[in-house]
Motif scaffolding. Structure first.
Motif, PDB file in Angstrom:
ATOM      1  N   UNK A 126     -30.037 -34.554  -8.298  1.00 11.80           N
ATOM      2  CA  UNK A 126     -31.236 -33.937  -7.724  1.00 11.80           C
ATOM      3  C   UNK A 126     -31.999 -33.161  -8.798  1.00 11.80           C
ATOM      4  N   UNK A 127     -31.278 -32.469  -9.672  1.00 13.48           N
ATOM      5  CA  UNK A 127     -31.921 -31.692 -10.733  1.00 13.48           C
ATOM      6  C   UNK A 127     -32.673 -32.596 -11.701  1.00 13.48           C
ATOM      7  N   UNK A 128     -32.027 -33.690 -12.094  1.00 12.27           N
ATOM      8  CA  UNK A 128     -32.666 -34.642 -13.009  1.00 12.27           C
ATOM      9  C   UNK A 128     -33.868 -35.292 -12.343  1.00 12.27           C
ATOM     10  N   UNK A 129     -33.728 -35.645 -11.066  1.00 13.38           N
ATOM     11  CA  UNK A 129     -34.830 -36.249 -10.320  1.00 13.38           C
ATOM     12  C   UNK A 129     -36.023 -35.301 -10.253  1.00 13.38           C
ATOM     13  N   UNK A 130     -35.747 -34.035  -9.973  1.00 10.57           N
ATOM     14  CA  UNK A 130     -36.826 -33.047  -9.861  1.00 10.57           C
ATOM     15  C   UNK A 130     -37.545 -32.863 -11.199  1.00 10.57           C
ATOM     16  N   UNK A 131     -36.775 -32.638 -12.262  1.00 15.60           N
ATOM     17  CA  UNK A 131     -37.390 -32.380 -13.558  1.00 15.60           C
ATOM     18  C   UNK A 131     -38.191 -33.540 -14.094  1.00 15.60           C
ATOM     19  N   UNK A 132     -37.635 -34.732 -13.989  1.00 18.25           N
ATOM     20  CA  UNK A 132     -38.320 -35.900 -14.561  1.00 18.25           C
ATOM     21  C   UNK A 132     -39.478 -36.369 -13.696  1.00 18.25           C
ATOM     22  N   UNK A 133     -39.341 -36.304 -12.383  1.00 17.73           N
ATOM     23  CA  UNK A 133     -40.427 -36.769 -11.506  1.00 17.73           C
ATOM     24  C   UNK A 133     -41.634 -35.847 -11.584  1.00 17.73           C
ATOM     25  N   UNK A 134     -41.396 -34.545 -11.619  1.00 14.49           N
ATOM     26  CA  UNK A 134     -42.504 -33.589 -11.737  1.00 14.49           C
ATOM     27  C   UNK A 134     -43.247 -33.816 -13.048  1.00 14.49           C
ATOM     28  N   UNK A 136     -44.224 -37.200 -26.413  1.00 13.08           N
ATOM     29  CA  UNK A 136     -42.810 -37.351 -26.067  1.00 13.08           C
ATOM     30  C   UNK A 136     -42.079 -36.020 -26.156  1.00 13.08           C
ATOM     31  N   UNK A 137     -42.296 -35.260 -27.232  1.00 12.30           N
ATOM     32  CA  UNK A 137     -41.621 -33.974 -27.388  1.00 12.30           C
ATOM     33  C   UNK A 137     -42.029 -33.016 -26.265  1.00 12.30           C
ATOM     34  N   UNK A 138     -43.310 -33.032 -25.919  1.00 11.81           N
ATOM     35  CA  UNK A 138     -43.779 -32.156 -24.839  1.00 11.81           C
ATOM     36  C   UNK A 138     -43.095 -32.491 -23.523  1.00 11.81           C
ATOM     37  N   UNK A 139     -43.020 -33.781 -23.212  1.00 15.17           N
ATOM     38  CA  UNK A 139     -42.449 -34.168 -21.921  1.00 15.17           C
ATOM     39  C   UNK A 139     -40.941 -33.935 -21.880  1.00 15.17           C
ATOM     40  N   UNK A 140     -40.267 -34.074 -23.014  1.00 15.39           N
ATOM     41  CA  UNK A 140     -38.826 -33.837 -23.029  1.00 15.39           C
ATOM     42  C   UNK A 140     -38.513 -32.369 -22.780  1.00 15.39           C
ATOM     43  N   UNK A 141     -39.294 -31.487 -23.391  1.00 11.45           N
ATOM     44  CA  UNK A 141     -39.082 -30.051 -23.170  1.00 11.45           C
ATOM     45  C   UNK A 141     -39.359 -29.699 -21.714  1.00 11.45           C
ATOM     46  N   UNK A 142     -40.453 -30.236 -21.163  1.00 13.75           N
ATOM     47  CA  UNK A 142     -40.791 -29.937 -19.778  1.00 13.75           C
ATOM     48  C   UNK A 142     -39.744 -30.426 -18.795  1.00 13.75           C
ATOM     49  N   UNK A 184     -35.174 -29.445 -15.102  1.00 15.20           N
ATOM     50  CA  UNK A 184     -33.886 -29.965 -14.625  1.00 15.20           C
ATOM     51  C   UNK A 184     -32.771 -28.946 -14.791  1.00 15.20           C
ATOM     52  N   UNK A 185     -32.719 -28.280 -15.942  1.00 15.10           N
ATOM     53  CA  UNK A 185     -31.635 -27.329 -16.186  1.00 15.10           C
ATOM     54  C   UNK A 185     -31.743 -26.114 -15.271  1.00 15.10           C
ATOM     55  N   UNK A 186     -32.965 -25.597 -15.085  1.00 16.89           N
ATOM     56  CA  UNK A 186     -33.137 -24.447 -14.189  1.00 16.89           C
ATOM     57  C   UNK A 186     -32.813 -24.831 -12.754  1.00 16.89           C
TER      58      UNK A 186
END
Length: 266
Positions: free
Chosen positions: A102-110, A226-232, A237-239
């Motif tokens: 769920x965390x990965x889904x939230x972070x990457x989809x947003x 790419x760097x911007x999206x990876x940080x976002x 996801x981690x939070x």
């Protein structure tokens, strides 16, 4: 049936096959040093060949489709595998795979929705699937580290957390420092990579574009995105994973759930 594609594929595999000489060198060195990794190295590279070959055909099929359903299916498949893998790292957390997924889904989809809305990337398989893969992979690593580190830190400092709870602190207040430490440790590699990108190494996306014939200026433009999206994606996801982990660490009476911390953390 037209089998021309098979001939092109086999012709294209000549160079990857020749590159196996490097793996043979590694296997030989492992044998000389008695590391016992020869079989694992051979298995790993065979599995990489097989997986990449299969995914290549799958992506070729998806890229030729016009239906957005295939994009969503491919994305959810990546998230499912990433959630399972990250959950394995934090295997002592109840419902860890669900929390990670769920965390990965939230972070990457947003992050992905923002990029599409801002017209950074068009919503096509050729763009969305590779970009999603990069985000999901990084979010998977960060989420797994965050969950494991948070659980381990609370276990080490159980007495401090219990004291805070006894003095009237909420679970969130009692574990605030552990949460911050877990997030900082998990996100540090992503931030360090952003600080040194281009100075120490050329990232995969940038290198691929340059080798494909794009100009270095075009390559760096994509790499910045790419760097911007990876940080976002990694940050969200981690939070998110810390918020979803909290209920597993405490009872309804705001006491530490000792069963979660009684097993070994390794």
């Amino acid at each position: 049936m037209d089998w021309a594609w098979l001939g092109e594929f086999l012709k294209g595999m000549i160079k990857p096959t020749a590159a196996l000489a490097v793996v043979a060198m590694a296997i030989f060195l492992s044998y000389l040093q008695k590391l016992g990794l020869e079989a694992e190295m051979a298995y790993s590279i065979f599995r990489a060949f097989l997986q990449l070959s299969i995914i290549g055909f799958v992506l070729q099929f998806i890229f030729n489709q016009k239906n957005a359903v295939w994009i969503v299916m491919a994305y959810l498949f990546m998230v499912s595998i990433a959630g399972y893998t990250a959950g394995q790292r934090a295997k002592h957390i109840p419902r860890g795979k669900y929390v990670a997924g769920v965390s990965i889904l939230a972070g990457t989809s947003i992050t992905m929705v923002m990029l599409v809305v801002l017209s950074v990337f068009p919503f096509t398989p050729r763009y969305i699937i590779p970009v999603a893969g990069m985000m999901v992979g990084n979010a998977m690593t960060v989420t797994g580290v965050t969950m494991k580190k948070l659980r381990d830190d609370i276990k080490i400092q159980m007495s401090l957390v219990e004291t805070a709870l006894a003095l009237g602190a909420t679970p969130r207040q009692a574990t605030l420092q552990q949460v911050k430490r877990a997030l900082v440790i998990a996100l540090s590699p992503v931030l360090d990579n952003a600080k040194t990108v281009g100075l120490i190494s050329l990232p995969g996306a940038m290198t691929g574009l340059i080798m494909g014939g794009a100009s270095p200026l075009e390559a760096i433009q994509l790499q910045i995105v790419v760097m911007n999206m990876l940080i976002g994606a990694s940050t969200v996801s981690s939070i998110m994973s810390t918020y979803l982990c909290w209920p597993s660490f405490f009872t309804k009476a705001y006491q530490l759930e000792t069963k979660v911390f009684s097993s070994d953390s390794s």
